[in-house]
Design a protein around this motif. Sequence first.
Motif, short mmCIF file in Angstrom:
data_model
loop_
_atom_site.label_atom_id
_atom_site.label_comp_id
_atom_site.label_asym_id
_atom_site.label_seq_id
_atom_site.Cartn_x
_atom_site.Cartn_y
_atom_site.Cartn_z
N ALA A 1 18.24 -0.79 -19.28
CA ALA A 1 19.42 -0.12 -19.84
C ALA A 1 19.89 0.99 -18.91
O ALA A 1 21.10 1.15 -18.66
N TYR A 2 18.96 1.75 -18.34
CA TYR A 2 19.31 2.82 -17.40
C TYR A 2 20.04 2.24 -16.18
O TYR A 2 21.09 2.74 -15.76
N LEU A 3 19.48 1.16 -15.62
CA LEU A 3 20.12 0.53 -14.46
C LEU A 3 21.51 -0.01 -14.81
O LEU A 3 22.46 0.15 -14.04
N TYR A 4 21.62 -0.62 -15.98
CA TYR A 4 22.91 -1.17 -16.38
C TYR A 4 23.96 -0.07 -16.48
O TYR A 4 25.06 -0.20 -15.93
N ALA B 1 29.15 3.16 -11.83
CA ALA B 1 29.60 3.07 -10.44
C ALA B 1 30.73 2.05 -10.31
O ALA B 1 31.70 2.27 -9.58
N ALA B 2 30.61 0.93 -11.03
CA ALA B 2 31.66 -0.08 -10.99
C ALA B 2 32.95 0.47 -11.59
O ALA B 2 34.05 0.24 -11.06
N GLY B 3 32.83 1.22 -12.67
CA GLY B 3 34.01 1.81 -13.29
C GLY B 3 34.72 2.80 -12.38
O GLY B 3 35.95 2.86 -12.35
N ARG B 4 33.95 3.58 -11.63
CA ARG B 4 34.56 4.53 -10.69
C ARG B 4 35.31 3.81 -9.57
O ARG B 4 36.24 4.36 -9.00
N GLU B 5 34.88 2.60 -9.25
CA GLU B 5 35.56 1.79 -8.23
C GLU B 5 36.72 0.99 -8.82
O GLU B 5 37.45 0.33 -8.10
N TYR C 1 31.69 -5.74 -8.98
CA TYR C 1 31.03 -4.71 -8.18
C TYR C 1 29.76 -5.24 -7.52
O TYR C 1 29.55 -5.06 -6.32
N MET C 2 28.92 -5.94 -8.32
CA MET C 2 27.67 -6.47 -7.76
C MET C 2 27.96 -7.60 -6.76
O MET C 2 27.25 -7.73 -5.76
#
Length: 96
Positions: free
Chosen positions: A32-35, A41-45, A52-53
């Motif tokens: 959950a932490y990793l997700y 990070a994907a949202g900021r991009e 993103y991945m």
Amino acid sequence: MTDAAPASAGKRPKASVGQRLVVFAITALCFAYLYYRLDGAAGREGLTLLDYMSRVFTDVAWMPWLGLMMAYSCVYLAIDTLVVTSALGWFVKRIP
């Protein structure tokens, strides 16, 4: 004269349900932490997590990474073999 092994030799005690739940909970928390970190990070991009991945894995230089991992694995195997052989020699029996 033979040495009879105890009846419980070689059998490991089973983990209780509580222990298994604790391990499962810790694992779920890690994922959950990793997700949430990766999704942030994907949202900021401005991308979805999948996009993103995909971009991250596309940008990896795979051949140098693979060469580094193969060399690391060989060194790790050599060191691990040395340590295990030494420990068995100290506590059990010298290995030729």
